[in-house]
Every structure is written in C-alpha cells, then in structure tokens.
Design a protein around this motif. Structure first.
Motif, mmCIF file in Angstrom:
data_model
loop_
_atom_site.group_PDB
_atom_site.id
_atom_site.type_symbol
_atom_site.label_atom_id
_atom_site.label_comp_id
_atom_site.label_asym_id
_atom_site.label_seq_id
_atom_site.Cartn_x
_atom_site.Cartn_y
_atom_site.Cartn_z
ATOM 1 N N GLY A 18 0.817 -1.219 0.000
ATOM 2 C CA GLY A 18 0.000 0.000 0.000
ATOM 3 C C GLY A 18 0.844 1.259 0.000
ATOM 4 O O GLY A 18 0.606 2.192 -0.778
ATOM 5 N N ALA A 19 1.847 1.285 0.873
ATOM 6 C CA ALA A 19 2.706 2.471 0.966
ATOM 7 C C ALA A 19 3.511 2.656 -0.322
ATOM 8 O O ALA A 19 3.658 3.776 -0.817
ATOM 9 N N GLY A 20 4.024 1.559 -0.853
ATOM 10 C CA GLY A 20 4.836 1.643 -2.065
ATOM 11 C C GLY A 20 4.028 2.080 -3.277
ATOM 12 O O GLY A 20 4.479 2.921 -4.060
ATOM 13 N N LEU A 21 2.836 1.526 -3.428
ATOM 14 C CA LEU A 21 1.997 1.914 -4.563
ATOM 15 C C LEU A 21 1.586 3.378 -4.471
ATOM 16 O O LEU A 21 1.509 4.066 -5.494
ATOM 17 N N MET A 22 1.352 3.850 -3.244
ATOM 18 C CA MET A 22 1.006 5.261 -3.083
ATOM 19 C C MET A 22 2.175 6.149 -3.517
ATOM 20 O O MET A 22 1.979 7.151 -4.192
ATOM 21 N N ALA A 53 11.031 -0.029 -4.106
ATOM 22 C CA ALA A 53 11.676 -0.952 -3.162
ATOM 23 C C ALA A 53 10.638 -1.558 -2.220
ATOM 24 O O ALA A 53 10.706 -2.760 -1.909
ATOM 25 N N GLU A 54 9.683 -0.758 -1.783
ATOM 26 C CA GLU A 54 8.645 -1.279 -0.892
ATOM 27 C C GLU A 54 7.750 -2.286 -1.612
ATOM 28 O O GLU A 54 7.406 -3.331 -1.042
ATOM 29 N N VAL A 55 7.384 -2.004 -2.848
ATOM 30 C CA VAL A 55 6.542 -2.936 -3.612
ATOM 31 C C VAL A 55 7.292 -4.238 -3.877
ATOM 32 O O VAL A 55 6.750 -5.335 -3.676
ATOM 33 N N LEU A 56 8.543 -4.139 -4.303
ATOM 34 C CA LEU A 56 9.327 -5.355 -4.558
ATOM 35 C C LEU A 56 9.564 -6.141 -3.278
ATOM 36 O O LEU A 56 9.550 -7.379 -3.291
ATOM 37 N N LEU A 61 8.312 -10.884 0.094
ATOM 38 C CA LEU A 61 7.869 -11.524 1.332
ATOM 39 C C LEU A 61 6.925 -12.687 1.075
ATOM 40 O O LEU A 61 6.859 -13.630 1.858
ATOM 41 N N ILE A 62 6.193 -12.631 -0.027
ATOM 42 C CA ILE A 62 5.125 -13.603 -0.276
ATOM 43 C C ILE A 62 5.476 -14.640 -1.340
ATOM 44 O O ILE A 62 5.373 -15.846 -1.110
ATOM 45 N N LEU A 63 5.877 -14.180 -2.521
ATOM 46 C CA LEU A 63 6.008 -15.104 -3.654
ATOM 47 C C LEU A 63 7.005 -16.249 -3.465
ATOM 48 O O LEU A 63 6.653 -17.393 -3.770
ATOM 49 N N PRO A 64 8.223 -16.016 -2.998
ATOM 50 C CA PRO A 64 9.143 -17.160 -2.863
ATOM 51 C C PRO A 64 8.611 -18.232 -1.918
ATOM 52 O O PRO A 64 8.742 -19.424 -2.185
ATOM 53 N N LEU A 80 16.038 -6.672 4.001
ATOM 54 C CA LEU A 80 16.180 -5.451 3.203
ATOM 55 C C LEU A 80 15.087 -4.432 3.538
ATOM 56 O O LEU A 80 15.347 -3.222 3.561
ATOM 57 N N LEU A 81 13.887 -4.905 3.811
ATOM 58 C CA LEU A 81 12.829 -3.985 4.225
ATOM 59 C C LEU A 81 13.135 -3.390 5.602
ATOM 60 O O LEU A 81 12.843 -2.214 5.851
ATOM 61 N N ALA A 82 13.740 -4.181 6.490
ATOM 62 C CA ALA A 82 14.138 -3.649 7.801
ATOM 63 C C ALA A 82 15.192 -2.565 7.637
ATOM 64 O O ALA A 82 15.133 -1.521 8.305
ATOM 65 N N VAL A 83 16.131 -2.772 6.725
ATOM 66 C CA VAL A 83 17.154 -1.754 6.459
ATOM 67 C C VAL A 83 16.502 -0.491 5.914
ATOM 68 O O VAL A 83 16.850 0.632 6.317
ATOM 69 N N LEU A 84 15.554 -0.657 5.011
ATOM 70 C CA LEU A 84 14.826 0.482 4.457
ATOM 71 C C LEU A 84 14.105 1.253 5.568
ATOM 72 O O LEU A 84 14.133 2.489 5.616
ATOM 73 N N MET A 85 13.494 0.521 6.493
ATOM 74 C CA MET A 85 12.785 1.172 7.591
ATOM 75 C C MET A 85 13.741 1.825 8.584
ATOM 76 O O MET A 85 13.407 2.849 9.181
ATOM 77 N N LEU A 86 14.918 1.275 8.762
ATOM 78 C CA LEU A 86 15.907 1.937 9.618
ATOM 79 C C LEU A 86 16.340 3.266 8.997
ATOM 80 O O LEU A 86 16.566 4.242 9.708
#
Length: 120
Positions: A18-22, A53-56, A61-64, A80-86
């Motif tokens: 949601g955040a990434g698409l926005m 990066a958020e969308v990918l 998180l889901i597909l693999p 990688l998402l944790a690094v992005l959030m940091l």
C-alpha cells in the motif's frame, strides 16, 4: 512457526504494498502536502525508488514462500525492508517526526527474517 511467518508476512506485505503503490502513483509534492513532509526533502525520482523498493519487498515476502522457489529470498526481503525502515527512522528523527510506524515495521521485518530463516 510457519503460520506465524505467514501472518506477519501477510501484514507486512499489505503495509509495504500500500505504501509503495502510493509513492509510485502520486507525485512527491502531493505526498508532501498530504502529510508525508519528508517527501519534500527528496527528489521525486528518489521517492519513486523508495516506493518501488517497498513494492518489490512486499512481493519478496510472499512469492518465494508461496511458490516454494528459492524460499531463502523471503527472509532476505525482510532484512532489506528492515534496512529500508531503519533509513526511514533516521529521516524521521532528523525531521523530528513520529517514529512509531517505521520502528514497528522494522521490528516486524526483523521478526519475519528470523522466522523465515528458522523455517528453512
């Protein structure tokens, strides 16, 4: 443990998707005027890259895990998402904004990575 991983990853994927698409759909100026003041500090292309990066990451998180193809990519996406959030925490700290959302998402991403590696 796998059920907990699916629950956390589902919630994280929804939040990041949601955040990434926005961020991808709206111009940086519109984001800044709608409450994301940090977007004014970044070039529009950088905001779009953060959204991508958020969308990918949400997809990772889901597909693999769902397709059982290289499931190690799921905890790597969480890291990688944790690094992005940091990075988001640092930006919000500098701007003296609320840190609640990026800290919660970073912690949940770290928990997801731990659960993901444990499930392998």
């Amino acid at each position: 443990m796998l059920i907990a991983l699916w629950i956390i990853n589902g919630l994280l994927a929804l939040a990041f998707l949601g955040a990434g698409l926005m961020k991808l759909a709206r111009p940086a100026e519109a984001l800044a005027s709608s409450g994301m003041g940090w977007a004014a500090d970044f070039a529009s292309s950088h905001v779009k890259l953060i959204g991508l990066a958020e969308v990918l990451g949400a997809i990772g998180l889901i597909l693999p895990l769902l397709l059982d193809i290289a499931p190690v990519l799921t905890p790597i996406a969480a890291i990688l998402l944790a690094v992005l959030m940091l990075g988001a925490v640092v930006v919000h700290l500098r701007r003296k904004e609320s840190l609640a959302a990026p800290i919660v998402l970073a912690i949940l991403s770290i928990v997801s990575a731990i659960l993901g590696f444990a499930a392998l």
